[in-house]
Write a protein that holds these residues in place. Structure first.
Motif, PDB file in Angstrom:
ATOM      1  N   GLU A  62      44.827  42.667  10.300  1.00  0.00           N
ATOM      2  CA  GLU A  62      44.221  42.142   9.067  1.00  0.00           C
ATOM      3  C   GLU A  62      44.988  40.925   8.566  1.00  0.00           C
ATOM      4  OE1 GLU A  62      44.129  45.694   6.765  1.00  0.00           O
ATOM      5  OE2 GLU A  62      42.266  46.400   7.753  1.00  0.00           O
ATOM      6  N   ARG A  63      46.309  40.926   8.782  1.00  0.00           N
ATOM      7  CA  ARG A  63      47.137  39.807   8.287  1.00  0.00           C
ATOM      8  C   ARG A  63      46.773  38.481   8.967  1.00  0.00           C
ATOM      9  NH1 ARG A  63      52.361  42.515   9.276  1.00  0.00           N
ATOM     10  NH2 ARG A  63      50.984  44.270   9.560  1.00  0.00           N
ATOM     11  N   TYR A  64      46.104  38.563  10.118  1.00  0.00           N
ATOM     12  CA  TYR A  64      45.701  37.327  10.826  1.00  0.00           C
ATOM     13  C   TYR A  64      44.253  36.945  10.516  1.00  0.00           C
ATOM     14  CZ  TYR A  64      49.825  38.708  13.461  1.00  0.00           C
ATOM     15  OH  TYR A  64      51.091  39.104  13.812  1.00  0.00           O
ATOM     16  N   GLY A  65      43.637  37.644   9.551  1.00  0.00           N
ATOM     17  CA  GLY A  65      42.263  37.287   9.143  1.00  0.00           C
ATOM     18  C   GLY A  65      41.179  38.048   9.878  1.00  0.00           C
ATOM     19  N   PHE A  66      41.541  39.073  10.644  1.00  0.00           N
ATOM     20  CA  PHE A  66      40.523  39.883  11.326  1.00  0.00           C
ATOM     21  C   PHE A  66      39.977  40.936  10.369  1.00  0.00           C
ATOM     22  CE2 PHE A  66      42.860  38.134  14.862  1.00  0.00           C
ATOM     23  CZ  PHE A  66      41.902  37.932  15.837  1.00  0.00           C
ATOM     24  N   ARG A  67      38.664  41.198  10.479  1.00  0.00           N
ATOM     25  CA  ARG A  67      38.007  42.241   9.687  1.00  0.00           C
ATOM     26  C   ARG A  67      37.280  43.185  10.625  1.00  0.00           C
ATOM     27  NH1 ARG A  67      41.163  41.022   6.973  1.00  0.00           N
ATOM     28  NH2 ARG A  67      41.215  39.756   5.109  1.00  0.00           N
ATOM     29  N   ALA A  68      37.397  44.496  10.358  1.00  0.00           N
ATOM     30  CA  ALA A  68      36.710  45.494  11.197  1.00  0.00           C
ATOM     31  C   ALA A  68      35.208  45.462  10.899  1.00  0.00           C
ATOM     32  CB  ALA A  68      37.274  46.873  10.916  1.00  0.00           C
ATOM     33  N   LEU A  69      34.404  45.553  11.955  1.00  0.00           N
ATOM     34  CA  LEU A  69      32.943  45.574  11.814  1.00  0.00           C
ATOM     35  C   LEU A  69      32.443  47.000  12.025  1.00  0.00           C
ATOM     36  CD1 LEU A  69      31.966  42.484  14.032  1.00  0.00           C
ATOM     37  CD2 LEU A  69      32.552  42.542  11.597  1.00  0.00           C
ATOM     38  N   ALA A  70      31.522  47.440  11.173  1.00  0.00           N
ATOM     39  CA  ALA A  70      30.921  48.770  11.361  1.00  0.00           C
ATOM     40  C   ALA A  70      30.045  48.730  12.611  1.00  0.00           C
ATOM     41  CB  ALA A  70      30.078  49.130  10.148  1.00  0.00           C
ATOM     42  N   GLN A  71      30.174  49.744  13.440  1.00  0.00           N
ATOM     43  CA  GLN A  71      29.325  49.820  14.633  1.00  0.00           C
ATOM     44  C   GLN A  71      28.454  51.070  14.544  1.00  0.00           C
ATOM     45  OE1 GLN A  71      30.786  48.208  18.503  1.00  0.00           O
ATOM     46  NE2 GLN A  71      32.752  48.900  17.716  1.00  0.00           N
ATOM     47  N   HIS A  72      27.334  51.034  15.232  1.00  0.00           N
ATOM     48  CA  HIS A  72      26.368  52.139  15.215  1.00  0.00           C
ATOM     49  C   HIS A  72      25.929  52.491  16.633  1.00  0.00           C
ATOM     50  CE1 HIS A  72      26.123  50.657  11.105  1.00  0.00           C
ATOM     51  NE2 HIS A  72      25.554  51.799  10.759  1.00  0.00           N
ATOM     52  N   ARG A  73      25.537  53.735  16.824  1.00  0.00           N
ATOM     53  CA  ARG A  73      24.803  54.158  18.040  1.00  0.00           C
ATOM     54  C   ARG A  73      23.388  54.450  17.584  1.00  0.00           C
ATOM     55  NH1 ARG A  73      29.025  52.622  21.427  1.00  0.00           N
ATOM     56  NH2 ARG A  73      30.315  52.199  19.635  1.00  0.00           N
ATOM     57  N   PHE A  74      22.462  54.515  18.530  1.00  0.00           N
ATOM     58  CA  PHE A  74      21.042  54.643  18.199  1.00  0.00           C
ATOM     59  C   PHE A  74      20.489  55.861  18.919  1.00  0.00           C
ATOM     60  CE2 PHE A  74      22.615  50.472  17.675  1.00  0.00           C
ATOM     61  CZ  PHE A  74      22.064  50.037  16.477  1.00  0.00           C
ATOM     62  N   ALA A  75      19.911  56.800  18.159  1.00  0.00           N
ATOM     63  CA  ALA A  75      19.549  58.095  18.742  1.00  0.00           C
ATOM     64  C   ALA A  75      18.127  58.484  18.389  1.00  0.00           C
ATOM     65  CB  ALA A  75      20.517  59.165  18.241  1.00  0.00           C
ATOM     66  N   SER A  76      17.506  59.248  19.285  1.00  0.00           N
ATOM     67  CA  SER A  76      16.183  59.829  19.000  1.00  0.00           C
ATOM     68  C   SER A  76      15.883  60.851  20.084  1.00  0.00           C
ATOM     69  CB  SER A  76      15.086  58.749  18.992  1.00  0.00           C
ATOM     70  OG  SER A  76      14.619  58.508  20.304  1.00  0.00           O
ATOM     71  N   PRO A  77      14.832  61.690  19.868  1.00  0.00           N
ATOM     72  CA  PRO A  77      14.328  62.470  21.002  1.00  0.00           C
ATOM     73  C   PRO A  77      13.828  61.496  22.065  1.00  0.00           C
ATOM     74  CG  PRO A  77      13.386  63.226  18.925  1.00  0.00           C
ATOM     75  CD  PRO A  77      14.085  61.930  18.630  1.00  0.00           C
TER      76      PRO A  77
ATOM     77  N   ARG B 179      20.764  58.475  23.474  1.00  0.00           N
ATOM     78  CA  ARG B 179      21.744  57.754  22.642  1.00  0.00           C
ATOM     79  C   ARG B 179      22.001  56.409  23.300  1.00  0.00           C
ATOM     80  NH1 ARG B 179      25.114  61.648  20.602  1.00  0.00           N
ATOM     81  NH2 ARG B 179      26.008  61.910  22.655  1.00  0.00           N
ATOM     82  N   VAL B 180      21.685  55.344  22.573  1.00  0.00           N
ATOM     83  CA  VAL B 180      21.858  53.993  23.097  1.00  0.00           C
ATOM     84  C   VAL B 180      23.092  53.386  22.424  1.00  0.00           C
ATOM     85  CG1 VAL B 180      20.829  51.697  23.295  1.00  0.00           C
ATOM     86  CG2 VAL B 180      19.406  53.740  23.583  1.00  0.00           C
ATOM     87  N   HIS B 181      23.980  52.829  23.240  1.00  0.00           N
ATOM     88  CA  HIS B 181      25.276  52.368  22.732  1.00  0.00           C
ATOM     89  C   HIS B 181      25.297  50.862  22.486  1.00  0.00           C
ATOM     90  CE1 HIS B 181      27.547  56.223  23.489  1.00  0.00           C
ATOM     91  NE2 HIS B 181      26.398  56.436  24.125  1.00  0.00           N
ATOM     92  N   PHE B 182      24.148  50.292  22.152  1.00  0.00           N
ATOM     93  CA  PHE B 182      24.059  48.882  21.746  1.00  0.00           C
ATOM     94  C   PHE B 182      22.780  48.774  20.933  1.00  0.00           C
ATOM     95  CE2 PHE B 182      22.360  49.493  26.022  1.00  0.00           C
ATOM     96  CZ  PHE B 182      21.072  49.019  25.899  1.00  0.00           C
ATOM     97  N   ALA B 183      22.610  47.678  20.194  1.00  0.00           N
ATOM     98  CA  ALA B 183      21.383  47.544  19.387  1.00  0.00           C
ATOM     99  C   ALA B 183      20.184  47.438  20.329  1.00  0.00           C
ATOM    100  CB  ALA B 183      21.488  46.327  18.485  1.00  0.00           C
TER     101      ALA B 183
ATOM    102  N   GLY C 167      15.714  53.714  17.609  1.00  0.00           N
ATOM    103  CA  GLY C 167      16.324  55.008  17.329  1.00  0.00           C
ATOM    104  C   GLY C 167      16.910  54.981  15.929  1.00  0.00           C
ATOM    105  N   GLU C 168      17.402  56.123  15.503  1.00  0.00           N
ATOM    106  CA  GLU C 168      18.078  56.182  14.209  1.00  0.00           C
ATOM    107  C   GLU C 168      19.490  55.620  14.400  1.00  0.00           C
ATOM    108  OE1 GLU C 168      19.824  59.484  11.059  1.00  0.00           O
ATOM    109  OE2 GLU C 168      18.789  60.142  12.885  1.00  0.00           O
ATOM    110  N   ALA C 169      19.870  54.668  13.524  1.00  0.00           N
ATOM    111  CA  ALA C 169      21.215  54.076  13.622  1.00  0.00           C
ATOM    112  C   ALA C 169      22.226  55.039  13.006  1.00  0.00           C
ATOM    113  CB  ALA C 169      21.251  52.736  12.904  1.00  0.00           C
ATOM    114  N   ILE C 170      23.200  55.461  13.791  1.00  0.00           N
ATOM    115  CA  ILE C 170      24.214  56.410  13.319  1.00  0.00           C
ATOM    116  C   ILE C 170      25.573  55.721  13.358  1.00  0.00           C
ATOM    117  CG2 ILE C 170      25.340  58.627  13.799  1.00  0.00           C
ATOM    118  CD1 ILE C 170      22.614  59.428  15.124  1.00  0.00           C
ATOM    119  N   ALA C 171      26.229  55.672  12.195  1.00  0.00           N
ATOM    120  CA  ALA C 171      27.505  54.934  12.101  1.00  0.00           C
ATOM    121  C   ALA C 171      28.575  55.621  12.943  1.00  0.00           C
ATOM    122  CB  ALA C 171      27.948  54.854  10.648  1.00  0.00           C
ATOM    123  N   ASP C 172      29.361  54.810  13.647  1.00  0.00           N
ATOM    124  CA  ASP C 172      30.509  55.322  14.407  1.00  0.00           C
ATOM    125  C   ASP C 172      31.551  55.866  13.444  1.00  0.00           C
ATOM    126  OD1 ASP C 172      29.570  54.620  16.818  1.00  0.00           O
ATOM    127  OD2 ASP C 172      31.094  53.112  17.251  1.00  0.00           O
TER     128      ASP C 172
END
Ligand SMILES: CC(C)(COP(=O)(O)OP(=O)(O)OC[C@H]1O[C@@H](n2cnc3c(N)ncnc32)[C@H](O)[C@@H]1OP(=O)(O)O)[C@@H](O)C(=O)NCCC(=O)NCCS
Length: 295
Positions: A128-143, A250-254, A262-267
């Motif tokens: 964080e001290r170098y200006g990096f910010r964490a991005l929320a990631q999601h997986r996508f799920a459905s029957p 479960r799809v591991h990219f948008a 699918g339903e976006a589920i937060a990591d």
């Protein structure tokens, strides 16, 4: 560059095989990962630029490497760099060595005009001290969706040199797997990750010329990690072609190119994807870095 007695700072040393092997030893000792397996897969990323401290015997004491990782973010081409292979030998920690190689790598990224710098870490506060910010990631799920057209497929084998060559070709000419956030080209990490995943399946859909990177989850879930090729088939066609009928997906990219939502589920937990760049570069919709592109 702050001086460190008895240590020599070196940048951009990948042309020196002994120094490259010394970095491989640092990474093996620190993370238990053997990066020399890349030699069999076509070699390391040619855009890689390392920044490191070596001792007099040639041992690599501290390192971080930058590499070019062009991205699509929100549908726009973004000239981005990635940082990887960050490590300091235990006896030398707490002396500012990591800070010095990070500063050198970020100066390089800025002077090269990269719009964004990305990294993956289990220690977000370190960056964080170098200006990096964490991005929320999601997986996508459905029957599992029904229907789809079954085409011919062939299972690829990472131990087969001809299959690796085919994969390299498809990865070089691939369509980014998502417009929300995806690497444009990241051949080496795909191959490296594939070689390290014993349960990964790589199936070529022959008509589309696309490789499906997937795995059967423990609960029978179809885990889709990436689709590499000039075309991205619809999810229903992928399932029909693989001749599988999983209970869940479960799809591991948008999944914006899969003709499926699918339903976006937060990591929760896991490695954090961090980005340093202008605010406007942040992905506007749920996304994940495809696991095959992890670096
Ligand atoms: C994490 C690691 C690279 C730090 O190296 P180091 O040379 O000890 O770090 P430095 O002495 O340059 O410290 C730089 C700053 O980071 C901080 N820092 C060090 N380790 C940290 C950690 N684990 N978490 C958060 N901050 C940390 C230091 O307090 C220091 O802060 P300051 O600038 O305010 O003084 C080293 O401990 C290491 O190799 N660990 C194992 C591999 C690893 O975790 N790599 C990075 C993962 S992506």
């Amino acid at each position: 560059m702050t001086g460190h007695p008895a240590l020599v700072f070196r940048a951009n040393y990948f042309g020196d095989p002994a120094a490259s092997l010394a970095l491989a030893a640092l990474l093996d000792d620190t993370f238990g990962i053997d990066v020399t397996i890349l030699d069999r897969l076509g070699g390391p990323d040619p855009t890689g630029v390392p920044f490191a401290w070596f001792d007099a015997s040639g041992t690599c004491i501290a390192n971080i490497s930058a590499f070019s990782m062009p991205l699509v973010i929100n549908g726009n081409f973004t000239r981005a760099a990635g940082l990887q292979s960050g490590a300091v030998r235990p006896d030398f920690r707490g002396r500012g060595l990591f800070r010095s190689v990070m500063e050198a790598a970020l100066d390089y990224c800025d002077s090269e005009g990269f719009e964004a710098v990305a990294l993956l870490t289990d220690k977000p506060t370190l960056y964080e001290r170098y200006g990096f910010r964490a991005l929320a990631q999601h997986r996508f799920a459905s029957p599992a969706p029904k229907g789809g057209r079954a085409g011919a497929t062939r299972q690829l084998d990472m131990a087969n040199d001809a299959d690796v060559t085919l994969l390299r070709r498809l990865l070089s000419g691939r369509r980014p797997v998502s417009d929300r956030f995806a690497p444009l080209r990241q051949v080496e990490m795909f191959l490296f990750n594939a070689a390290l995943m014993p349960d990964l399946r790589l199936d070529l859909m022959e008509e589309d010329g696309s490789v499906i990177a997937w795995q059967q989850g423990e609960d029978g879930t179809f885990e889709l990690f990436d689709v590499a090729g000039a075309q991205i088939p619809a999810l229903t066609d992928i399932l029909a072609s693989l001749r599988i009928t999983p209970s869940k997906i479960r799809v591991h990219f948008a999944p914006d190119h899969l003709d499926w939502t699918g339903e976006a589920i937060a990591d929760e937990g896991g490695m954090a994807l961090m980005l340093r760049g202008a605010e406007g570069l942040l992905p506007q919709k749920p996304f994940a870095l495809p696991p095959m592109a992890e670096f």
